[in-house]
Design an enzyme around this catalytic site. Structure first.
Site, PDB file in Angstrom:
ATOM      1  N   ASP A 371     -12.848 -11.509  -1.416  1.00  0.00           N
ATOM      2  CA  ASP A 371     -11.930 -12.863  -0.959  1.00  0.00           C
ATOM      3  C   ASP A 371     -12.837 -14.195  -0.561  1.00  0.00           C
ATOM      4  OD1 ASP A 371      -9.351 -12.037  -0.656  1.00  0.00           O
ATOM      5  OD2 ASP A 371      -9.465 -10.847   1.177  1.00  0.00           O
TER       6      ASP A 371
HETATM    7  C1  NOJ Z   1     -11.051  -7.378   3.067  1.00  0.00           C
HETATM    8  C2  NOJ Z   1      -9.600  -7.345   2.455  1.00  0.00           C
HETATM    9  O1  NOJ Z   1      -8.598  -6.906   3.097  1.00  0.00           O
HETATM   10  C3  NOJ Z   1      -9.675  -6.916   0.960  1.00  0.00           C
HETATM   11  O2  NOJ Z   1      -8.514  -7.406   0.329  1.00  0.00           O
HETATM   12  C4  NOJ Z   1     -10.909  -7.386   0.124  1.00  0.00           C
HETATM   13  O3  NOJ Z   1     -11.061  -6.810  -1.002  1.00  0.00           O
HETATM   14  C5  NOJ Z   1     -12.334  -7.575   0.887  1.00  0.00           C
HETATM   15  N1  NOJ Z   1     -12.016  -7.830   2.369  1.00  0.00           N
HETATM   16  C6  NOJ Z   1     -13.501  -7.941   0.413  1.00  0.00           C
HETATM   17  O4  NOJ Z   1     -13.266  -9.571   0.464  1.00  0.00           O
END
Ligand code: NOJ
Length: 683
Positions: A371
């Site tokens: 993200d």
């Molecule tokens: C947590 C998020 O909920 C998830 O969607 C994402 O893939 C990971 N963080 C890594 O950024």
């Protein structure tokens, strides 16, 4: 499972309080048992206390002064009711099975001036003030007197619930003040967990793995499936709903046990797709409204990976359940038009095809799985190599599914697209010793040995293997570099070296402290991907080492370093470059649960669903000589006895099914509600 119990003992009074939510009603029970352990009579006062939240979560944060003028909290016929003045949200209520001798509804009265919950005035006084709350901070506190003979016990039930009609609360409370009824509800709760967990039973030489697979891992999977990443200690439930990519992945772990719920979830997710194949990043389960997070790029409101997870999750569901009819389900797009789920999946492919960047890789949009890898810039041209790998897997999977769905031409087309993307990745994303991670807006590689920092990323190595992109020698080389550069005693780090300054062309990832979250922590979600990759390469000892490193029972041995609940997975463990190396954060709601269940069941223990049945293909530590698995698959129970007399890591040389020898390693889909015995020998 499903309840919390707190015991304490003070001046020869022993108490035990059990909190649980029954299966059938919208309430929480507190079962309080008080035991007089002394040899004298005791006259005790029992106080309860809860503080109600203020109905409107957002207002509670940003307009407290208004919210504090709308609460109405009163005692009526021995029940405390809490609502807003206009009664719009319905009622919360609280009751006690004891005779209530005094009560409070106003926090300030109960606690008193210049005091806190540590020394409430009412408790010191020995009785409450019978306050009501008209506005202010609403609470429910009750006071009752109990007299206990020596060694006598008393049980009190408190009920905290929500309802839209006051009359309904009265009926429900009557049941829950009755011991036999509460005991029965508690039994039902226990049975429901037992039946959920009873679908899988393993016995391996590793006690840690047994504990995780038989109890805690599937337990956490149910919690992540139910709550996605939205309401928790870490998220308020306002900004973040059910995550499209998160819930797609959570679904992949538990369709063997909750097929109907997973089916519904996949259709709900598909409802958040636009006609062009893009999807909302999140949706809210009560209103079903979809949306993008605040940090979404307004000029590019999409993530390069979200929509592709729907393909992977659906293929997984069909393999697990055999229910290909899900593809016929008509589902609305966000715009209102309808199409069947199969077309939704095709549109997901279309969206990526239409959004390839200057180097031929998917345009990143706001981000991909990571993200914080935002790759901003004036050209909107940042690209994700990792998403290209995910796209390749989605193409291959959808191609296979299309064949089963009698869409043979489409299957061929998808297969060709996959081949083209695979060649493209191998041609343009191989850095010499490992795979690149991305390209910035101006076309500079990310995750290259030539980068100043962030030279190697875990995900593009593991997915090169998972999605069958890397030829064998490259696969081994990149996974060896993972071992060399990213492996630590606390798990595999997401990248190294972490970014030590802000890089405008990378974005969020370089705003995080080195060693935390996406900037080089041990991001647990990605460790099972390394396990799967190593199993595909046949390296069972290494796969198991990666499994144990982050397994909660291992972390329990260093609980002071780990600092989070040592029976479930956390989102991250601080990486080597952080002074608190080994410290976990954000426990519970993480994709680690689903992926670890998949990695252990399907790759280490090697019982993998296919469209036709199961295959048995373990990849275990060579020291293991025997293990067993009993699991549900579709409508039958499969009882595996797997022997490893030559202490190999991989390879099955013979199989007996129900006493008959069969060739190969495939086990049919019996669908007969019976138990079948499979004896496999490795060698
Ligand atoms: C947590 C998020 O909920 C998830 O969607 C994402 O893939 C990971 N963080 C890594 O950024």
């Amino acid at each position: 499972l499903g309840y919390t119990r707190i015991k304490s003992s003070y001046q020869e009074v022993e108490t035990e309080v059990t909190y649980f939510v029954p299966m059938e009603d919208d309430l929480e029970i507190w079962r309080l048992e008080i035991h007089n352990k002394s040899s004298a009579k005791m006259n005790l006062k029992v106080f309860s206390y809860i503080e109600f939240c203020l109905w409107q979560a957002l207002g509670d944060q940003n307009d407290l002064q208004y919210i504090q003028n709308i609460a109405v909290t009163k005692m009526q016929n021995n029940i405390i009711y809490y609502s807003t003045f206009d009664r719009k949200p319905g009622f919360a209520y609280f009751s006690s099975s004891q005779n209530i001798t005094s009560f409070d509804c106003d926090r300030e009265d109960f606690i008193g001036s210049y005091r806190s919950e540590a020394n409430p005035l009412a408790v010191e006084n020995g009785k409450c003030f019978n306050s009501i709350a008209l506005g202010g901070n609403p609470i429910a506190s009750t006071c009752s007197s109990i007299n206990l003979e020596p060694d006598e016990k008393e049980i009190i039930f408190f009920v905290l619930g929500v309802t839209d009609k006051i009359e309904r609360a009265k009926e429900v409370i009557k049941n829950y003040h009755n011991k036999a009824y509460v005991d029965n509800q508690f039994e039902k709760l226990k049975q429901s967990w037992e039946s959920y967990l009873g679908n899988l039973l393993v016995d391996t030489p590793s006690d840690k793995m047994n504990l995780m697979l038989n109890v805690w891992n599937p337990y956490q999977c149910k919690v992540t499936f139910d709550w996605s990443r939205y309401v928790s200690f870490y998220e308020t439930g306002i900004g973040r709903g059910i995550g499209f990519r998160d819930s797609s992945q959570d679904s992949m772990a538990i369709s063997y046990v909750l097929p109907l719920q997973v089916r519904q979830r996949l259709l709900d997710l598909a409802r958040n797709q636009f006609e062009n194949g893009n999807v909302y990043h999140v949706y809210f389960p009560i209103t079903k409204e979809g949306g993008f997070p605040d940090y979404s790029k307004p000029e590019m409101p999409f993530f390069s990976d979200d929509h592709l997870w729907l393909i992977l999750a659906t293929c997984d569901y069909v393999k697990q359940t055999g229910d290909i009819t899900i593809l016929d389900e008509e589902v609305e797009y966000v715009e209102g038009s309808k199409s069947n789920l199969y077309n939704h999946l095709e549109q997901a492919i279309y969206f990526t095809r239409e959004n390839l960047g200057p180097n031929g890789f998917p345009i990143q949009g706001t981000a991909d799985w990571n993200d914080t890898l935002n790759l901003p810039g004036p050209n909107n041209a940042g690209e994700s190599v990792w998403t290209a790998m995910q796209y390749h897997l989605a193409l291959k999977e959808l191609s296979e599914l299309s064949d089963r769905y009698k869409q043979h031409q489409n299957a061929q087309k998808l297969f060709q697209l996959a081949k083209r993307m695979k060649d493209h990745i191998n041609k343009f994303a191989w850095d010499g010793n490992w795979y690149l991670r991305a390209f910035t807006d101006s076309g500079v590689p990310v995750g290259s040995s030539k980068c100043e920092e962030g030279q190697i990323f875990l995900n593009s190595q593991t997915w090169a293997v998972i999605s069958d992109i890397a030829p064998f020698d490259r696969a081994i080389e990149s996974m060896e570099n993972v071992r060399l550069h990213l492996d630590t005693k606390h798990g595999l780090m997401l990248l190294t070296p972490p970014y030590t300054r802000f890089y405008p062309e990378l974005g969020g990832i370089s705003t995080l402290h080195p060693g935390l979250k996406e900037n080089g922590s041990i991001f647990c979600h990605t460790n099972p991907w390394a396990i799967i990759a190593e199993c595909k390469l046949g390296r069972g000892n290494l796969a198991f080492k990666y499994y144990l490193q982050i397994a909660p029972p291992t972390r329990n041995e260093i609980a002071d370093v780990h600092r989070a609940e040592p029976y479930i997975y956390s989102q991250m463990i601080a990486g080597r470059d952080h002074p608190k190396f080994g410290m976990a954060k954000n426990s519970w709601l993480t994709g680690t649960a689903a992926w670890n269940l998949k990695a252990t069941m399907e790759y280490i223990l090697g019982v993998r669903p296919t469209y036709e049945g199961l295959v048995i293909d373990p990849c275990i530590p060579s020291s293991w000589s025997h293990f067993t698995i009993i699991r549900r698959f579709r409508n039958a129970i499969y009882d595996f006895d797997i022997k490893n007399p030559d202490n190999v890591s991989k390879g099955v040389i013979s199989i007996m099914i129900d006493g008959e020898k069969v060739e190969g390693n495939k086990i049919p889909d019996f669908r007969d509600e019976k138990k079948h015995k499979i004896i496999a020998t490795m060698g």
